[in-house]
Design a protein around this motif. Structure first.
Motif, PDB file in Angstrom:
ATOM      1  N   ARG A  35       0.834  -1.196   0.000  1.00 30.66           N
ATOM      2  CA  ARG A  35       0.000   0.000   0.000  1.00 30.66           C
ATOM      3  C   ARG A  35       0.881   1.264   0.000  1.00 30.66           C
ATOM      4  O   ARG A  35       1.726   1.435   0.891  1.00 30.66           O
ATOM      5  CB  ARG A  35      -0.869  -0.028   1.265  1.00 30.66           C
ATOM      6  N   LEU A  36       0.715   2.105  -0.998  1.00 22.40           N
ATOM      7  CA  LEU A  36       1.457   3.372  -1.030  1.00 22.40           C
ATOM      8  C   LEU A  36       0.643   4.418  -0.267  1.00 22.40           C
ATOM      9  O   LEU A  36      -0.533   4.613  -0.544  1.00 22.40           O
ATOM     10  CB  LEU A  36       1.656   3.823  -2.481  1.00 22.40           C
ATOM     11  N   VAL A  37       1.303   5.005   0.709  1.00 21.18           N
ATOM     12  CA  VAL A  37       0.604   6.033   1.501  1.00 21.18           C
ATOM     13  C   VAL A  37       1.372   7.338   1.349  1.00 21.18           C
ATOM     14  O   VAL A  37       2.552   7.414   1.695  1.00 21.18           O
ATOM     15  CB  VAL A  37       0.539   5.637   2.992  1.00 21.18           C
ATOM     16  N   THR A  38       0.712   8.333   0.796  1.00 21.88           N
ATOM     17  CA  THR A  38       1.377   9.639   0.649  1.00 21.88           C
ATOM     18  C   THR A  38       1.032  10.497   1.862  1.00 21.88           C
ATOM     19  O   THR A  38      -0.116  10.531   2.324  1.00 21.88           O
ATOM     20  CB  THR A  38       0.930  10.346  -0.649  1.00 21.88           C
ATOM     21  N   VAL A  39       2.102  11.158   2.387  1.00 20.69           N
ATOM     22  CA  VAL A  39       1.950  11.864   3.669  1.00 20.69           C
ATOM     23  C   VAL A  39       2.454  13.301   3.518  1.00 20.69           C
ATOM     24  O   VAL A  39       3.529  13.533   2.963  1.00 20.69           O
ATOM     25  CB  VAL A  39       2.803  11.162   4.764  1.00 20.69           C
ATOM     26  N   GLY A  40       1.680  14.236   4.024  1.00 22.69           N
ATOM     27  CA  GLY A  40       2.097  15.650   3.981  1.00 22.69           C
ATOM     28  C   GLY A  40       3.223  15.876   4.998  1.00 22.69           C
ATOM     29  O   GLY A  40       3.154  15.402   6.126  1.00 22.69           O
ATOM     30  N   LEU A  41       4.279  16.552   4.557  1.00 22.83           N
ATOM     31  CA  LEU A  41       5.411  16.818   5.445  1.00 22.83           C
ATOM     32  C   LEU A  41       5.609  18.324   5.535  1.00 22.83           C
ATOM     33  O   LEU A  41       5.904  18.974   4.533  1.00 22.83           O
ATOM     34  CB  LEU A  41       6.682  16.160   4.886  1.00 22.83           C
ATOM     35  N   TYR A  42       5.407  18.876   6.702  1.00 20.95           N
ATOM     36  CA  TYR A  42       5.647  20.312   6.875  1.00 20.95           C
ATOM     37  C   TYR A  42       6.507  20.513   8.115  1.00 20.95           C
ATOM     38  O   TYR A  42       6.814  19.555   8.817  1.00 20.95           O
ATOM     39  CB  TYR A  42       4.323  21.072   6.933  1.00 20.95           C
ATOM     40  N   GLU A  43       6.932  21.735   8.344  1.00 18.94           N
ATOM     41  CA  GLU A  43       7.926  21.978   9.394  1.00 18.94           C
ATOM     42  C   GLU A  43       7.257  22.411  10.697  1.00 18.94           C
ATOM     43  O   GLU A  43       6.732  23.521  10.798  1.00 18.94           O
ATOM     44  CB  GLU A  43       8.917  23.078   8.948  1.00 18.94           C
ATOM     45  N   ASN A  44       7.274  21.544  11.657  1.00 22.97           N
ATOM     46  CA  ASN A  44       6.716  21.884  12.972  1.00 22.97           C
ATOM     47  C   ASN A  44       7.404  21.010  14.032  1.00 22.97           C
ATOM     48  O   ASN A  44       6.792  20.166  14.673  1.00 22.97           O
ATOM     49  CB  ASN A  44       5.201  21.665  12.973  1.00 22.97           C
ATOM     50  N   ALA A  45       8.732  21.228  14.155  1.00 24.59           N
ATOM     51  CA  ALA A  45       9.511  20.430  15.122  1.00 24.59           C
ATOM     52  C   ALA A  45       8.972  20.669  16.533  1.00 24.59           C
ATOM     53  O   ALA A  45       8.535  21.761  16.840  1.00 24.59           O
ATOM     54  CB  ALA A  45      10.979  20.843  15.052  1.00 24.59           C
ATOM     55  N   PRO A  46       8.944  19.677  17.394  1.00 21.13           N
ATOM     56  CA  PRO A  46       9.525  18.339  17.232  1.00 21.13           C
ATOM     57  C   PRO A  46       8.529  17.304  16.730  1.00 21.13           C
ATOM     58  O   PRO A  46       8.823  16.125  16.725  1.00 21.13           O
ATOM     59  CB  PRO A  46       9.918  17.999  18.665  1.00 21.13           C
ATOM     60  N   LYS A  47       7.330  17.764  16.282  1.00 22.41           N
ATOM     61  CA  LYS A  47       6.318  16.772  15.915  1.00 22.41           C
ATOM     62  C   LYS A  47       6.557  16.225  14.517  1.00 22.41           C
ATOM     63  O   LYS A  47       6.422  15.032  14.262  1.00 22.41           O
ATOM     64  CB  LYS A  47       4.931  17.396  16.035  1.00 22.41           C
ATOM     65  N   ILE A  48       6.883  17.133  13.605  1.00 16.22           N
ATOM     66  CA  ILE A  48       7.186  16.688  12.236  1.00 16.22           C
ATOM     67  C   ILE A  48       8.075  17.745  11.579  1.00 16.22           C
ATOM     68  O   ILE A  48       7.795  18.943  11.685  1.00 16.22           O
ATOM     69  CB  ILE A  48       5.881  16.444  11.426  1.00 16.22           C
ATOM     70  N   TYR A  49       9.157  17.301  10.975  1.00 12.52           N
ATOM     71  CA  TYR A  49      10.067  18.268  10.368  1.00 12.52           C
ATOM     72  C   TYR A  49      11.087  17.538   9.496  1.00 12.52           C
ATOM     73  O   TYR A  49      11.142  16.303   9.480  1.00 12.52           O
ATOM     74  CB  TYR A  49      10.801  19.092  11.442  1.00 12.52           C
ATOM     75  N   THR A  50      11.886  18.327   8.782  1.00 14.07           N
ATOM     76  CA  THR A  50      12.941  17.739   7.966  1.00 14.07           C
ATOM     77  C   THR A  50      14.231  17.813   8.774  1.00 14.07           C
ATOM     78  O   THR A  50      14.643  18.905   9.193  1.00 14.07           O
ATOM     79  CB  THR A  50      13.111  18.527   6.654  1.00 14.07           C
ATOM     80  N   ALA A  51      14.847  16.645   9.014  1.00 13.95           N
ATOM     81  CA  ALA A  51      16.058  16.612   9.844  1.00 13.95           C
ATOM     82  C   ALA A  51      17.253  17.129   9.047  1.00 13.95           C
ATOM     83  O   ALA A  51      17.155  17.364   7.840  1.00 13.95           O
ATOM     84  CB  ALA A  51      16.319  15.194  10.309  1.00 13.95           C
ATOM     85  N   GLY A  52      18.382  17.285   9.742  1.00 12.00           N
ATOM     86  CA  GLY A  52      19.601  17.802   9.116  1.00 12.00           C
ATOM     87  C   GLY A  52      20.029  16.971   7.918  1.00 12.00           C
ATOM     88  O   GLY A  52      20.585  17.497   6.948  1.00 12.00           O
TER      89      GLY A  52
END
Ligand SMILES: Nc1nc2c(ncn2[C@@H]2O[C@H](COP(=O)(O)OP(=O)(O)OP(=O)(O)O)[C@@H](O)[C@H]2O)c(=O)[nH]1
Length: 491
Positions: A35-52
């Motif tokens: 199953r392909l699941v597409t997920v929205g990724l936005y910046e709101n550390a520490p809950k969801i963010y793009t790491a270094g």
């Protein structure tokens, strides 16, 4: 036995090939059906963010990754701004949107699972130059607020309920909101508690007491879409939230690792630092001083102890004979004086025994001074052993000793002690390899029979001693006025 023919071998081989092909198709097909699941990724550390390292990270990502591993989902994170992410989820272009606060309005466009991932509250942070104690302090102010975020409608309502107006500055991430305040483009920012706790150190803003509605956070899907995903998410959360060792609590602790920061004004921080530094300096100086005082005190104590010991040594030297350690003439006659005072007061008797070793000089001459010294020491020890603790023996000259006997009943008492001494001194003496013979002449005078005072008693005891010596030595004589006068004491 008949060997299988060629057609049979071909049939077996073809069958095996067909089975292998089928298995491969099943496996490959199975893989293809992940199953392909597409997920929205936005910046709101520490809950969801793009790491270094450029990869998605944070509490929601960790949980979703763990679920995907268990469920066989293939996740594809799609970067987007918050408001845009939400729109894409609503339109079904994205399957899942993490970190969405539940609100009744949102249920018109989105579906939520039932067990929340975590909770947060919203809070306003302001520029250090501002003093914000109530909502009224934000009237007319520029407040950075996340576009499409839960804070916007809540904060609008809050301000409206007090008839206050503010100027919203819409931002697409909380980072932008904080940066806007830092840059002077906004006066304050409305954010969530988790973001502030995690990022507060980076942005030196002031925490205000304006805290508003706590909200529960979920994964959301577009309305009527992906109900199976929401069911599975609930199932995992239900399992994990009752297990303290689960990935859920591990991820939660990691996300909360940055402690909430107390944001204080710069001047206060510098003042505290200055105060701390001064206290440290004062503390160090005081420690140093105390150490030095301690060292000096110890040095002085040592010197005092040494001086005290030297003083005691001198005192001893002044009153005791160095060779025999017996009271010297001065101390001895001090005792005699006391003894006479007591005897006169108590109307008691006392006696003085003058003792002179016989022919001591030849010992010195024959065996040397060192041997003579050892003889004098042994003689002193023997005399001391013959008297009571209340009596005193002293050395008043080279080979001359005196004994003070207090509180005797008669002259015979003194004669008995003198005889004991004579006998003790006449015992052979071992010095080194030598065995020496010694004798002494002893003269006794008793108060009050033989004199009125210590001078007279001493003179008469000496006279008796000389009388004994004149009679050949090694004998005891009690004074008798008929005895001829002796040489002066110590002469
Ligand atoms: N080894 C030693 N000899 C000492 C000390 N003090 C005094 N003498 C000696 O003791 C002797 C005392 O002299 P005298 O009393 O005349 O000698 P003596 O041989 O005992 O004579 P009589 O008393 O007449 O028997 C002298 O030779 C002193 O040098 C001392 O501290 N150590």
């Amino acid at each position: 036995m008949k060997r299988p023919g060629f057609p049979l071998l071909v049939t077996v081989f073809a069958t095996l090939l067909a089975v292998a092909l089928l298995a491969w198709l099943l496996v490959a097909g199975g893989k293809g059906e992940r199953r392909l699941v597409t997920v929205g990724l936005y910046e709101n550390a520490p809950k969801i963010y793009t790491a270094g390292n450029g990869r998605p990270a944070g509490l929601f990502v960790e949980l979703l990754d763990a679920m995907a591993r268990l469920e066989g989902w293939k996740l594809r994170y799609v970067r987007c701004a918050w408001a845009d992410c939400l729109k894409q989820v609503e339109r079904g272009e994205l399957d899942l949107m993490p970190d969405v606060a539940f609100s009744v309005e949102r249920t018109q466009h989105y579906d939520f699972h039932r067990i929340s991932v975590t909770s947060q509250w919203s809070q306003v942070y302001c520029a250090p130059r501002l003093k914000v104690l109530s909502l009224a302090d934000l009237a007319g102010k520029r407040v950075a607020i996340l576009e499409g975020g839960i804070q916007k409608p809540l904060f609008d309502n809050l301000m409206a309920s007090e008839n206050l107006r503010y100027r919203p500055i819409l931002v697409s991430t909380f980072d932008q909101g904080f940066a806007a305040v830092m840059a002077g483009e906004a006066d304050a920012v409305a954010t969530n508690s988790l973001f502030a706790a995690y990022n507060g150190r980076k942005y030196k803003l002031l925490e205000t007491p304006i805290i508003f509605r706590p909200s529960n956070l979920y994964f959301a899907t577009g309305k009527g879409r992906n109900a199976d995903l929401l069911r599975r998410i609930d199932a995992h959360l239900a399992d994990w939230r009752i297990d303290a060792d689960s990935i859920y609590f591990e991820a939660l602790h990691r996300a909360m690792a940055a402690s909430p920061e107390m944001l204080v004004p710069h001047w206060m921080m510098w003042s505290l630092l200055g105060l701390g530094g001064s206290l440290l300096l004062l503390g160090s100086l005081s420690l140093l001083l105390r150490r030095q005082v301690g060292q000096r005190t110890r040095a002085l104590e040592t010197i005092t102890r040494e001086l005290e010991s030297q003083r005691a040594d001198l005192e001893h030297l002044a009153h005791y004979d160095v060779l025999t350690d017996l009271p010297n003439r001065a101390l001895f006659f001090g005792h005699v004086e006391q003894g006479f005072a007591e005897a006169k007061r108590n109307a008691s008797r006392l006696a003085l025994i003058f003792i002179d070793l016989d022919r001591f000089k030849p010992i010195n001459d024959r065996f040397g001074h060192a041997v003579g010294d050892r003889v004098l020491q042994q003689a002193a020890r023997r005399m001391s052993e013959c008297i009571r603790a209340s009596d005193t023996v002293g050395r008043i000259g080279g080979d001359e000793f005196v004994v003070l006997l207090r509180d005797i009943s008669c002259a015979e008492d003194a004669a008995r002690v003198a005889e004991k001494i004579r006998a003790a001194l006449s015992q052979p003496m071992s010095v080194d390899e030598l065995e020496l013979s010694l004798s002494a002449s002893l003269g006794i005078a008793v108060y009050p029979e033989h004199g009125e005072d210590e001078g007279e008693i001493a003179k008469n005891a000496d006279r008796a001693m000389y009388y004994a010596k004149d009679r050949g030595g090694n004998q005891v004589k009690v004074f008798d006025p008929a005895m001829p006068p002796a040489c002066p004491l110590g002469a």
